[in-house]
Design a protein around this motif. Structure first.
Motif, PDB file in Angstrom:
ATOM      1  N   VAL A   1      -2.054   5.646  17.511  1.00  0.00           N
ATOM      2  CA  VAL A   1      -2.209   7.086  16.837  1.00  0.00           C
ATOM      3  C   VAL A   1      -2.131   7.939  15.952  1.00  0.00           C
ATOM      4  N   VAL A   2      -0.698   7.870  16.725  1.00  0.00           N
ATOM      5  CA  VAL A   2       0.518   7.958  15.346  1.00  0.00           C
ATOM      6  C   VAL A   2       0.857   7.825  14.134  1.00  0.00           C
ATOM      7  N   LEU A   3      -0.054   6.355  14.305  1.00  0.00           N
ATOM      8  CA  LEU A   3       0.327   5.866  12.766  1.00  0.00           C
ATOM      9  C   LEU A   3      -0.939   6.022  11.559  1.00  0.00           C
ATOM     10  N   LEU A   4      -1.661   5.935  12.855  1.00  0.00           N
ATOM     11  CA  LEU A   4      -2.967   6.329  12.115  1.00  0.00           C
ATOM     12  C   LEU A   4      -3.055   8.104  11.658  1.00  0.00           C
ATOM     13  N   GLY A   5      -2.681   8.764  12.235  1.00  0.00           N
ATOM     14  CA  GLY A   5      -2.425   9.893  12.048  1.00  0.00           C
ATOM     15  C   GLY A   5      -1.374  10.223  10.901  1.00  0.00           C
ATOM     16  N   GLN A   6      -0.783   9.424  10.511  1.00  0.00           N
ATOM     17  CA  GLN A   6       0.014   9.639   9.526  1.00  0.00           C
ATOM     18  C   GLN A   6      -0.294   8.927   7.743  1.00  0.00           C
ATOM     19  N   SER A   7      -1.117   8.340   8.206  1.00  0.00           N
ATOM     20  CA  SER A   7      -2.225   7.578   7.348  1.00  0.00           C
ATOM     21  C   SER A   7      -3.118   7.974   6.323  1.00  0.00           C
ATOM     22  N   ALA A   8      -3.127   9.209   7.969  1.00  0.00           N
ATOM     23  CA  ALA A   8      -4.185  10.432   7.588  1.00  0.00           C
ATOM     24  C   ALA A   8      -4.523  11.456   6.149  1.00  0.00           C
ATOM     25  N   LEU A   9      -3.282  11.791   6.156  1.00  0.00           N
ATOM     26  CA  LEU A   9      -1.961  12.567   4.479  1.00  0.00           C
ATOM     27  C   LEU A   9      -2.432  11.726   4.177  1.00  0.00           C
ATOM     28  N   LEU A  10      -2.389  10.480   3.740  1.00  0.00           N
ATOM     29  CA  LEU A  10      -2.219  10.078   2.477  1.00  0.00           C
ATOM     30  C   LEU A  10      -3.597  10.024   2.452  1.00  0.00           C
ATOM     31  N   ALA A  11      -5.092   9.381   3.508  1.00  0.00           N
ATOM     32  CA  ALA A  11      -6.222   9.135   3.595  1.00  0.00           C
ATOM     33  C   ALA A  11      -6.681  10.069   2.665  1.00  0.00           C
ATOM     34  N   MET A  12      -6.266  11.549   2.523  1.00  0.00           N
ATOM     35  CA  MET A  12      -6.861  12.848   2.991  1.00  0.00           C
ATOM     36  C   MET A  12      -6.141  13.096   1.470  1.00  0.00           C
ATOM     37  N   VAL A  13      -5.100  12.535   0.774  1.00  0.00           N
ATOM     38  CA  VAL A  13      -5.403  13.017  -1.061  1.00  0.00           C
ATOM     39  C   VAL A  13      -5.910  12.349  -1.345  1.00  0.00           C
ATOM     40  N   LEU A  14      -6.002  10.371  -1.005  1.00  0.00           N
ATOM     41  CA  LEU A  14      -7.420   9.803  -1.996  1.00  0.00           C
ATOM     42  C   LEU A  14      -8.401  10.422  -2.133  1.00  0.00           C
ATOM     43  N   PHE A  15      -8.674  11.088  -1.077  1.00  0.00           N
ATOM     44  CA  PHE A  15     -10.372  11.149  -0.855  1.00  0.00           C
ATOM     45  C   PHE A  15     -10.464  11.869  -1.821  1.00  0.00           C
ATOM     46  N   LEU A  16      -9.383  13.263  -1.588  1.00  0.00           N
ATOM     47  CA  LEU A  16      -9.791  14.249  -2.994  1.00  0.00           C
ATOM     48  C   LEU A  16      -9.731  13.655  -4.149  1.00  0.00           C
ATOM     49  N   VAL A  17      -8.699  12.944  -4.362  1.00  0.00           N
ATOM     50  CA  VAL A  17      -8.555  12.952  -5.807  1.00  0.00           C
ATOM     51  C   VAL A  17      -8.798  10.829  -6.170  1.00  0.00           C
ATOM     52  N   PHE A  18      -9.372  10.501  -5.789  1.00  0.00           N
ATOM     53  CA  PHE A  18      -9.914   9.144  -5.404  1.00  0.00           C
ATOM     54  C   PHE A  18     -11.336   8.660  -6.136  1.00  0.00           C
ATOM     55  N   PRO A  19     -11.167   8.591  -7.850  1.00  0.00           N
ATOM     56  CA  PRO A  19     -12.558   8.978  -8.381  1.00  0.00           C
ATOM     57  C   PRO A  19     -13.751   7.646  -7.662  1.00  0.00           C
TER      58      PRO A  19
ATOM     59  N   TRP B   1      -8.993  10.663 -20.003  1.00  0.00           N
ATOM     60  CA  TRP B   1      -7.294  10.400 -20.175  1.00  0.00           C
ATOM     61  C   TRP B   1      -7.315  11.207 -19.089  1.00  0.00           C
ATOM     62  N   LYS B   2      -7.328  12.842 -19.197  1.00  0.00           N
ATOM     63  CA  LYS B   2      -6.813  13.492 -18.517  1.00  0.00           C
ATOM     64  C   LYS B   2      -7.043  13.268 -16.679  1.00  0.00           C
ATOM     65  N   LEU B   3      -8.552  12.760 -16.660  1.00  0.00           N
ATOM     66  CA  LEU B   3      -8.813  12.618 -14.964  1.00  0.00           C
ATOM     67  C   LEU B   3      -8.195  11.662 -14.361  1.00  0.00           C
ATOM     68  N   ALA B   4      -7.862  10.545 -15.368  1.00  0.00           N
ATOM     69  CA  ALA B   4      -7.261   9.191 -15.401  1.00  0.00           C
ATOM     70  C   ALA B   4      -5.671   9.453 -15.089  1.00  0.00           C
ATOM     71  N   LEU B   5      -4.763  10.673 -15.604  1.00  0.00           N
ATOM     72  CA  LEU B   5      -3.565  10.882 -15.026  1.00  0.00           C
ATOM     73  C   LEU B   5      -3.416  11.581 -14.136  1.00  0.00           C
ATOM     74  N   ILE B   6      -4.876  11.837 -13.571  1.00  0.00           N
ATOM     75  CA  ILE B   6      -4.507  12.673 -13.076  1.00  0.00           C
ATOM     76  C   ILE B   6      -4.255  11.908 -11.266  1.00  0.00           C
ATOM     77  N   ILE B   7      -5.035  11.463 -11.676  1.00  0.00           N
ATOM     78  CA  ILE B   7      -5.239  10.676 -11.079  1.00  0.00           C
ATOM     79  C   ILE B   7      -3.984   9.974 -10.683  1.00  0.00           C
ATOM     80  N   ALA B   8      -3.209   8.709 -11.231  1.00  0.00           N
ATOM     81  CA  ALA B   8      -2.306   8.350 -11.471  1.00  0.00           C
ATOM     82  C   ALA B   8      -1.345   8.751 -10.595  1.00  0.00           C
ATOM     83  N   VAL B   9      -1.325  10.037 -10.520  1.00  0.00           N
ATOM     84  CA  VAL B   9       0.480  10.541 -11.049  1.00  0.00           C
ATOM     85  C   VAL B   9       0.007  10.931  -9.378  1.00  0.00           C
ATOM     86  N   THR B  10      -1.000  11.610  -8.984  1.00  0.00           N
ATOM     87  CA  THR B  10      -1.222  12.074  -8.089  1.00  0.00           C
ATOM     88  C   THR B  10      -0.954  10.567  -7.020  1.00  0.00           C
ATOM     89  N   LEU B  11      -1.324   9.344  -7.724  1.00  0.00           N
ATOM     90  CA  LEU B  11      -0.746   8.214  -6.372  1.00  0.00           C
ATOM     91  C   LEU B  11       0.567   7.462  -6.481  1.00  0.00           C
TER      92      LEU B  11
END
Lengths: 346, 746
Positions: B216-234, B621-631
């Motif tokens: 549960v703790v591990l999934l909770g931690q990875s949920a943070l990353l998942a959230m970021v990817l959810f928002l920005v991953f194309p 290019w801006k989109l790609a940059l944003i995604i790359a930077v976020t990642l």
């Protein structure tokens, strides 16, 4: 109320006696000053001594000279595989003249008991020493007898792989404060041994030597040793050392559990609190011999191998040369893994 | 339990000792874990069970039951053999071997050949039915089938991994079919269970609860990353879009015969939600959500006329042509659930105001999606509730809306003629029918009697009991027969108001007044008649027989009927009568609404909008940059987090002054190339210095001695201070000597 003199004074006052004792021992056991100091430290720390080496390396000589120099009653018992516990502790015998049972005290009732080749006796007999070593008392027919003070057991043993030896039970090994090995003498020392031995046979020098210190002096020195001050840093150092052994042990066992592979760098048995206590006590004695009223990590390092190696090793080392043994030992690995200046790793 | 743990320990010792069996014995599962794995299999299958065909479910159930049987046999054998020879070491050893092979024996009992043949037959069957069920579903069938069979060959660690991975894949594919909050939560908890089984395999000595916590703790931690990817991953289609499932259509259909909607009303599934924002939610009786207009009647059923679609501006013009400026617009957002149909819902007449892509307006004032709605979808509408619909009626349209098969319902036709004769005014004629329905002994029921050939005559004159479609059909038929253009409209009526989502911002201003949830049981059918000068008028004959249905919602009698029909304990009827349960239900509905709105509804378009909102105008290019930077940033964050988590966890100790000085000194020496090994004591190091650089010998030895005294000797405070001062001086001296010697060397 009489004021006990501060430890510093006793330490300084005892220096002359200690030098004298060491000198005397070193004239008999040639070329082994380090081992002589450790042996003396062991006795000053009120611990029992186990000397392990090949036959003919001077084990008995060392034990013998220790006893005589300190002016203690002394009896040697040769352990054989048919030796019985009663042969050591003594037994009650019915006296027809008085119609009473009378106690025949065994050799254990001496101040220094030299158990020669202890590992040739069966474990049962070896265990007869247990109570005596730990509690300084023996029970015969249900009656408990106090043993004289000071009381030492000096045992010698042959390496385990020798024919006709029983391994000492771990519980008994743990009761020996130190396990010493003498090792081969260097060329110079051996030459001297060869020269002196021919003269000595008739003179029986070692036997005739008078005691250097009295019993009271010895007891006073032992008391002084236990009063040597210990700083927090040294305590932490000792704790850190034992913790390394425990961590290594637990990680070792858990790894075996999981994948069947042993990847632990250090594989050893864990050090018990009794071992830590013995380590501290022995280090105190070393400081005392060194004319200090406080312990340095140097003292701990000096005694760590002899105090802990026999409690750590998983199986007896078969290396013959003790100097080589030490450099590759588990004890050395553990020592190397702890930072002296910052033992608990803050 | 204790016994179990002990056995495991012995077991592992046995494995490490025995080199011969090493390759074989690398893999073993504890009994607890084997059963857990089995449970996982069952549950994983259960979440997709709705999509599987019966024969496949039967096969899977049989396989799982067989596996359970084998497992049970094995554990029985293990316990009996232990019972027989309790004491001896030999038999204990044998036991270990035995229990060791606990999970493996499961496979040895089923020969690979039989398994292979079975698998092949299953694949053939799936392939044969593939055409019928569609590619996606047949793939799901295949997945589940292999998952069930894989349990039979659990020999090596690799098999175990495969089984677990398949399980996770099934969980993921279950989300294709349903995405609501409750289901997602179920999937998530199953994911936790599956991962716990995996963890249990690696740290079997720990308790189940401990491992569960770790997961549960591990999934909770990875949920943070998942959230970021959810928002920005194309969300690149088709790679990262959920495949369309051709699932059973739910909701209304484009042919309706009397009795159809009654079935639909037994479903408590959500149809859509509507959010009116800060505006007042219209009265219940105003909430006629139009979906389909049915204009073709063949005597048995109503059918949708194929309409020419118009674009949005045309629709707007139709409405604005007709409406005067006094009509108040009502803007709202609609969130539809996946219905696998094209129909969208609107309060007519409506104009799509938000993003219009993929939505087409029809000339009959309904709106449609251009693709099948296989995922939750949202759109924004503006309705003009009081505006008339279609003041002009084309001759073609008039003809369609007047036609009916002659002689299909002779008694109704006769009644219609009579009405036509009695009432000249169109609206009066309609009102007369409503009065008739109201006054005579008609009843409104979910269990209408069966009609022969869907005869409206039979309903209207004989059984006189029916549901909305019956009344609407009969009414429309009567209108047509009496010469009034009329048509049947299906959709939903009303909706449940949920005030839980109502928000009031800090200034006390109402931001949101809550939302309406419209369920399948709100499905409804009504009529529209065309009156010259007024356009299409909505007339709901249901209101004549059961006014409560139209004005407030379901009457208790209807709810009770529904409860009986559904035969379920947690029926809507009971729910609504238990206050706290109802509150709970509404709360959950609100949560689910937010989930649909923010998580499911986060489409690529919304993602684009969000990014645009944050970063201004988007260029590739801006989109790609944003995604790359976020990642990169999130990875960095993760690394830092890991680093921080792995830091040695000890309390900070402040170093004494002399310790700092000594450390400074040895740092200086280290720069000179003389390192102090960790394990070397101060004295020994001083000795080493004496040997290596004699010019430092005296100063450094003194410094070391001071350090030793300060650190290890018990000194009084005054002594300590004095010594510390001395050491400070010694240090300066040492530095001087060091510098001097440096100069000499240079």
């Amino acid at each position: 109320m009489p004021q006990t003199p501060p430890v510093v004074d006793i330490v300084q006052a005892s220096q002359a006696a200690i030098t004298a004792i060491l000198n005397k021992i070193e004239t008999v056991v040639l070329g082994k000053p380090k081992e002589c100091r450790l042996a003396l430290a062991c006795l000053l720390a009120q611990g029992h001594l186990l000397i392990e080496d090949l036959p003919g390396m001077g084990k008995t000589t060392l034990a013998h000279v220790l006893a005589t120099t300190l002016g203690l009653t002394y009896q040697r018992t040769q352990f054989t595989n048919d030796l019985l516990p009663a042969d050591i502790v003594g037994f009650s015998i019915f006296d027809q003249a008085t119609n009473r049972f009378e106690l025949h005290k065994g050799p254990i009732f001496n101040q220094v008991v030299l158990a020669d080749e202890i590992n040739r006796a069966s474990p049962k007999t070896q265990s007869a020493l247990l109570e005596a070593m730990a509690e300084q008392q023996v029970s015969i027919d249900g009656i408990t007898h106090e043993l004289p003070r000071p009381f030492f057991v000096i045992a010698t043993q042959n390496p385990l792989f020798h024919a006709g030896t029983y391994p000492l039970p771990e519980s008994q090994l743990d009761r020996f404060m130190m396990r010493l090995s003498l090792g081969f003498p260097d060329i110079k020392a051996e030459k001297q041994i060869l020269l002196t031995s021919s003269q000595r046979t008739n003179q029986k020098t070692a036997d005739n030597q008078a005691a250097v210190v009295s019993q009271d002096e010895l007891i006073a020195m032992q008391d002084a040793v236990s009063q040597i001050s210990v700083s927090n840093d040294v305590l932490e150092y000792i704790i850190a050392l034992s913790h390394v052994s425990r961590r290594a042990y637990s990680s070792h066992t858990s790894q075996v559990n999981n994948s069947g592979e042993t990847a632990a760098e250090i594989s050893c048995k864990p050090l018990s609190p009794r071992a830590s206590k013995a380590l501290l006590q022995a280090a105190k004695a070393m400081a005392f011999i060194d004319n200090r009223d406080y312990i340095l990590p140097d003292d701990v390092q000096a005694v760590f191998y002899v105090v802990c190696q026999h409690r750590l090793e998983m199986q007896a080392n078969q290396q013959l040369d003790p100097s080589q043994q030490e450099s590759t030992s588990v004890a050395r690995q553990i020592l190397n893994s702890v930072d002296v200046l910052n033992p608990l790793g803050y | 339990m204790m016994l179990f743990k002990k056995k495991k320990k012995q077991l592992s010792k046995g494995t490490s000792g025995n080199v011969n069996s090493k390759t074989r014995s690398n893999f073993y599962l504890s009994r607890q874990n084997t059963w857990l794995l089995w449970l996982c299999q069952c549950l994983n299958i259960a979440v997709v069970a709705m999509e599987l065909s019966t024969w496949m479910l039967t096969i899977i159930a049989l396989s799982l039951a067989w596996q359970a049987l084998l497992l049970q046999q094995n554990s029985d054998r293990a316990t009996t053999s232990r019972g027989k020879h309790p004491g001896t070491v030999q038999s204990n050893l044998a036991n270990k071997r035995h229990s060791h092979g606990l999970s493996k024996q499961l496979t040895t009992n089923v020969s690979p050949v039989v398994l292979g043949i079975f698998a092949l037959l299953g694949c053939v069957a799936i392939a044969l039915t593939a055409k019928q069920v569609g590619i996606l579903l047949s793939m799901v069938h295949l997945l589940c089938f292999s998952y069930a069979l894989k349990g039979f060959e659990l020999r090596t660690r690799r098999d175990f991994y495969q089984l677990l991975l398949l399980g996770l894949f099934i969980l993921a594919s279950a989300l294709i079919f349903r995405q609501d909050l409750a289901f997602s939560l179920i999937i998530f908890s199953l994911l936790i269970l599956n991962l716990t089984v995996l963890l249990q395999f690696f740290s079997s000595e720990k308790a189940f609860a401990t491992n569960l916590k770790v997961v549960v703790v591990l999934l909770g931690q990875s949920a943070l990353l998942a959230m970021v990817l959810f928002l920005v991953f194309p969300r690149l289609s088709p790679f990262w879009q959920v495949p369309f499932a051709k699932s059973a259509e739910t909701g209304l259909s484009d042919t309706v015969k009397p009795g159809d909607i009654a079935n639909l009303t037994r479903s408590t599934k959500l149809a859509f939600r509507a959010d009116f924002g800060t505006q007042k939610v219209p009265d219940y009786a105003q909430l006629y959500w139009r979906a389909i207009v049915l204009e073709n009647y063949d005597g048995r059923q109503w059918r949708r006329q194929n309409k020419v679609t118009t674009n949005n501006t045309a629709a707007r013009s139709i409405i604005f042509d007709a409406s005067n400026t006094e009509v108040l617009p009502l803007t709202y957002q609609v969130f539809v659930e996946a219905s696998f149909q094209k129909y969208l819902f609107a309060l007519a007449p409506a104009v799509v105001t938000g993003n219009t892509s993929g939505i087409t307006a029809q000339t009959d004032y309904t709106i449609q999606s251009s693709t099948i709605i296989s995922q939750a979808k949202s759109y924004r509408l503006t309705s003009y509730l009081t505006a008339p619909l279609a003041l002009e009626l084309s001759p073609q349209s008039r003809q369609i809306n007047l036609s009916y098969p002659q002689g299909s319902n002779p008694r109704l036709e006769q009644l219609a003629l009579q009405l036509q004769h009695n009432y000249v005014d169109v609206q009066a004629r309609a009102q007369a029918v409503l009065t008739l329905i109201n006054q005579q002994n008609y009843s409104y029921t979910l269990q209408p009697p069966l009609l022969i050939n869907n005869s409206l005559d039979q309903f209207f004159f004989d059984s006189q009991a029916g549901f909305c479609v019956h009344y609407a059909s009969a009414f429309t038929f009567l209108m047509r027969a009496s010469g009034i253009p009329a048509r049947l409209v299906t959709g939903y009526l009303g909706g449940e108001y949920n005030g839980v989502t109502a928000e009031v911002n800090s200034a006390g201003k109402i931001v949101n007044k809550g939302h309406l949830s419209i369920y399948q049981y709100d499905a409804h059918a009504w009529s529209e008649i065309w009156v010259a000068g007024k356009g299409w008028l909505r007339i709901d004959p249901t209101g004549a027989v059961d006014p409560q249905r139209v004005n407030i919602g379901w009457s208790n009698q209807l709810l009770q009927e529904q409860a009986e029909l559904n035969n379920s304990f947690f029926s809507l009827y009971r729910m609504k009568n238990i206050t706290w349960l109802n509150t709970l239900r509404l709360q959950f509905d609100a949560l689910d609404y937010q989930w649909t709105r923010w998580v499911i509804g986060f489409t690529s378009q919304q993602q684009y909008d969000l990014l645009k909102h944050w970063f201004g105008k988007m260029v590739p290019w801006k989109l790609a940059l944003i995604i790359a930077v976020t990642l990169v940033l999130s990875m960095l964050m993760l690394m830092l987090l890991l680093h921080w988590l792995n830091r040695p966890k000890v309390k900070k100790q402040t170093f004494a002054q002399w310790q700092i000085i000594y450390h400074k000194a040895i740092d200086r020496l280290a720069k000179q190339g003389i390192e102090k090994p960790l394990a070397m004591t101060v004295n020994d190091f001083a000795k080493k210095i004496r040997q290596q650089c004699p010019e430092l010998a005296i100063v450094f030895t003194r410094l070391s001695a001071s350090y030793n005294r300060l650190c290890y000797q018990t000194l009084s405070i005054s002594e300590q201070e004095k010594q510390a001062v001395t050491m400070q001086q010694q240090y300066h001296h040492f530095i001087q000597v060091l510098k001097n010697s440096d100069k000499k060397h240079l």
